[in-house]
Design a protein around this motif. Structure first.
Motif, short mmCIF file in Angstrom:
data_model
loop_
_atom_site.label_atom_id
_atom_site.label_comp_id
_atom_site.label_asym_id
_atom_site.label_seq_id
_atom_site.Cartn_x
_atom_site.Cartn_y
_atom_site.Cartn_z
N SER A 60 1.12 -1.08 -0.28
CA SER A 60 0.12 0.30 0.14
C SER A 60 0.56 0.85 -0.05
O SER A 60 0.60 1.91 -0.89
CB SER A 60 -0.05 -0.05 1.07
OG SER A 60 -1.83 -1.02 0.95
N PHE A 61 2.05 1.45 0.86
CA PHE A 61 3.24 2.55 0.40
C PHE A 61 3.45 2.60 -0.38
O PHE A 61 3.56 3.62 -1.29
CB PHE A 61 4.18 2.53 1.99
CG PHE A 61 5.05 3.42 1.81
CD1 PHE A 61 4.69 4.55 2.10
CD2 PHE A 61 6.03 3.29 1.34
CE1 PHE A 61 5.50 6.06 1.82
CE2 PHE A 61 7.14 4.02 1.35
CZ PHE A 61 6.46 5.06 1.45
N PHE A 62 4.00 1.42 -0.81
CA PHE A 62 4.80 1.53 -2.62
C PHE A 62 3.67 2.54 -3.44
O PHE A 62 4.04 2.31 -4.80
CB PHE A 62 5.72 0.71 -3.25
CG PHE A 62 6.29 0.27 -1.91
CD1 PHE A 62 7.46 1.59 -2.38
CD2 PHE A 62 6.82 -0.06 -0.60
CE1 PHE A 62 9.15 0.92 -1.40
CE2 PHE A 62 7.64 -0.59 0.15
CZ PHE A 62 9.51 -0.15 -0.25
N SER A 63 2.07 1.71 -3.23
CA SER A 63 1.57 2.52 -4.38
C SER A 63 1.07 3.76 -4.81
O SER A 63 0.02 4.09 -5.24
CB SER A 63 0.07 1.52 -4.26
OG SER A 63 0.75 -0.30 -4.56
N LEU A 64 1.44 4.22 -3.66
CA LEU A 64 1.13 6.14 -3.31
C LEU A 64 1.94 6.83 -4.54
O LEU A 64 2.78 5.50 -4.67
CB LEU A 64 1.75 6.13 -1.68
CG LEU A 64 1.31 5.55 -0.82
CD1 LEU A 64 2.12 6.26 0.49
CD2 LEU A 64 -0.57 6.21 -0.78
N PRO A 65 1.30 7.78 -4.87
CA PRO A 65 2.45 8.56 -5.85
C PRO A 65 3.13 8.93 -5.44
O PRO A 65 3.88 8.85 -4.94
CB PRO A 65 1.03 9.70 -5.96
CG PRO A 65 -0.72 9.17 -5.67
CD PRO A 65 -0.20 8.19 -3.97
N ALA A 66 4.33 9.27 -6.48
CA ALA A 66 5.40 9.25 -6.82
C ALA A 66 5.87 10.48 -5.39
O ALA A 66 6.72 10.34 -4.49
CB ALA A 66 6.45 9.88 -7.91
N GLU A 67 5.46 11.65 -6.09
CA GLU A 67 5.28 12.50 -4.97
C GLU A 67 5.12 12.74 -4.08
O GLU A 67 5.28 12.98 -3.31
CB GLU A 67 4.63 13.77 -5.44
CG GLU A 67 2.39 13.63 -5.85
CD GLU A 67 2.29 12.70 -7.27
OE1 GLU A 67 1.11 13.43 -7.47
OE2 GLU A 67 3.41 12.44 -7.65
N THR A 68 3.95 11.70 -2.92
CA THR A 68 3.24 11.48 -2.03
C THR A 68 4.45 10.87 -0.97
O THR A 68 5.25 11.05 -0.13
CB THR A 68 2.85 10.49 -2.08
OG1 THR A 68 0.96 10.58 -2.62
CG2 THR A 68 2.39 10.47 -0.52
N LYS A 69 5.19 10.21 -2.51
CA LYS A 69 6.55 8.51 -1.54
C LYS A 69 7.34 9.66 -1.07
O LYS A 69 8.13 9.76 -0.15
CB LYS A 69 6.99 7.54 -2.06
CG LYS A 69 6.05 6.74 -2.28
CD LYS A 69 6.33 5.70 -2.53
CE LYS A 69 6.43 6.27 -4.68
NZ LYS A 69 6.82 4.65 -5.50
N LEU A 70 7.79 10.71 -2.27
CA LEU A 70 9.29 11.82 -2.41
C LEU A 70 9.16 12.71 -1.08
O LEU A 70 9.93 13.44 -0.33
CB LEU A 70 9.48 11.97 -3.49
CG LEU A 70 10.11 11.43 -4.75
CD1 LEU A 70 9.65 12.14 -6.03
CD2 LEU A 70 11.71 10.67 -4.19
N LYS A 71 7.71 12.55 -0.18
CA LYS A 71 7.86 13.52 1.29
C LYS A 71 7.96 13.32 1.96
O LYS A 71 9.01 14.05 2.74
CB LYS A 71 6.17 13.58 1.66
CG LYS A 71 5.48 14.68 0.87
CD LYS A 71 4.19 15.22 1.51
CE LYS A 71 3.35 13.80 1.52
NZ LYS A 71 1.99 14.21 2.51
N TYR A 72 8.19 11.82 1.90
CA TYR A 72 8.56 10.20 3.27
C TYR A 72 10.40 10.48 2.73
O TYR A 72 10.92 9.41 2.99
CB TYR A 72 8.84 9.46 2.84
CG TYR A 72 6.74 10.17 3.74
CD1 TYR A 72 6.30 10.70 4.85
CD2 TYR A 72 6.37 9.54 2.81
CE1 TYR A 72 5.02 11.43 5.70
CE2 TYR A 72 4.21 10.61 3.13
CZ TYR A 72 4.39 10.78 4.52
OH TYR A 72 2.86 11.39 4.98
N GLU A 73 11.33 11.34 2.15
CA GLU A 73 12.77 11.00 1.48
C GLU A 73 13.55 11.69 2.05
O GLU A 73 13.13 13.04 1.70
CB GLU A 73 13.28 11.06 -0.49
CG GLU A 73 14.20 9.92 -0.10
CD GLU A 73 14.63 9.76 -1.88
OE1 GLU A 73 15.16 9.28 -1.67
OE2 GLU A 73 14.25 10.58 -2.44
N PHE A 74 14.75 11.66 3.13
CA PHE A 74 15.39 12.37 3.75
C PHE A 74 17.34 11.90 3.44
O PHE A 74 17.64 11.20 3.91
CB PHE A 74 15.58 12.48 5.27
CG PHE A 74 14.18 12.23 5.46
CD1 PHE A 74 13.49 14.05 6.06
CD2 PHE A 74 13.01 11.60 5.62
CE1 PHE A 74 12.13 14.07 5.92
CE2 PHE A 74 11.89 11.98 5.90
CZ PHE A 74 10.63 13.04 6.22
#
Length: 320
Positions: A60-74
């Motif tokens: 479910s997490f990896f199915s999120l839109p790319a821009e959503t996942k990138l919010k959580y990249e540090f």
């Protein structure tokens, strides 16, 4: 195909067994780690229901839109917390990134003072509250399982049973959820691009909760690749480089990889969730005196776990 000693062991024989069962478990895990560095473990403390839900929330997490996942990249955290996008990580001696993206959850310190530089907060995924809850629960359960396994390993090495406890309680362990994404353009793929290039793990031991598809292979002593398949809800345990260094190669950190699927399955995802059990950065990885002899001279320079982790994160492309 060469015979490979990857036994299936029952952890209850160690945690709840009689003296003979405990001793047999200790010898079996020690022998396997001495020969191939891999075992599979039954009755490890994770229920089928928990594993099933884990394999629901992770996709479910990896199915999120790319821009959503990138919010959580540090990037400043070198991949040690949150999301790491495609094309970032590679095997140590490779120049081609692995075909994967991943999420990492780290330690939540309890009962000790700590620096947030060393132990940053774990980001919470606002869109998926259950993802946060389940990964936190799995982290704790696998940490507890790993501590039991290290007690057996310590006994095999003629150390005090609790030798590793002071190093791994509130240590740098990581739960990693990996998405090996669909390969949609196989004809355009670099010849050496694979889901996970041949590598050894950095940590003391790795605990792997199955996978959603085949692909994990371990290199045998004669240089052949051997597929690893856990039975049902078993978990796969392997030695990492830190434990190999500590034991002066007595316990083997074996090379393994995740190969690409057959062409007809390249359009499918593969999910895998390893737990990398790390000690505190201050732990010395100097070879144990009991593992050094005239026949087995000291093979490694003295390092701390923190120094070694820093070196390896740079080698695999997560730290600059």
């Amino acid at each position: 195909m060469a015979l490979v000693n990857i036994p299936r062991l029952d952890l209850l024989n160690y945690t709840e067994g009689n003296s003979d069962q405990r001793n047999q478990f200790i010898q079996d895990i020690g022998k396997a780690f001495n020969e191939t560095g891999f075992v599979t473990i039954a009755n490890h403390g994770l229920s089928k229901e928990l594993i099933d839900e884990l394999y629901q929330v992770v996709p479910s997490f990896f199915s999120l839109p790319a821009e959503t996942k990138l919010k959580y990249e540090f990037p400043e955290l070198a991949g040690q917390r949150g999301y790491t996008t495609k094309g970032r990580e590679k095997a140590k001696d490779s120049t081609t990134p692995d075909l994967k993206e991943f999420w990492q959850r780290g330690q939540t310190i309890v009962g000790e003072e700590y620096s947030k530089t060393d132990f940053p907060d774990n980001p919470e995924v606002a869109e998926l509250p259950r993802f946060n809850t389940i990964t936190a629960e799995v982290y704790k359960k696998l940490e507890d399982t790993g501590r039991q396994l290290l007690k057996a390993i310590a006994t095999y090495l003629d150390l005090e049973e609790d030798y590793f406890e002071k190093f791994v309680i509130n240590g740098n362990s990581i739960l990693r959820a990996i998405h090996y994404f669909p390969i949609l353009n196989p004809d355009e793929l670099s010849p050496d691009a694979v889901r996970a290039g041949a590598h050894e793990d950095i940590n003391l031991i790795t605990l792997l909760i199955g996978a959603s598809a085949d692909g994990l292979e371990v290199m045998t002593k004669d240089g052949n690749w051997f597929p690893i398949k856990a039975k049902g809800e078993d978990i796969v345990i392997n030695v990492g480089d830190m434990l190999q260094r500590l034991t002066n190669n007595k316990l083997k950190s074996t090379t393994h990889r995740v190969v690409n699927p057959p062409r007809e399955l390249m359009g499918t995802s593969r999910f895998s969730i390893p737990f990398f059990l790390h000690p505190k950065s201050s732990m010395s990885l100097a070879c144990l005196d009991s593992c050094v002899s005239e026949s087995y001279p000291k093979a490694y320079a003295d390092y701390t776990a923190g120094e070694y982790l820093d070196e390896r994160l740079r080698e695999i492309g997560l730290k600059m």
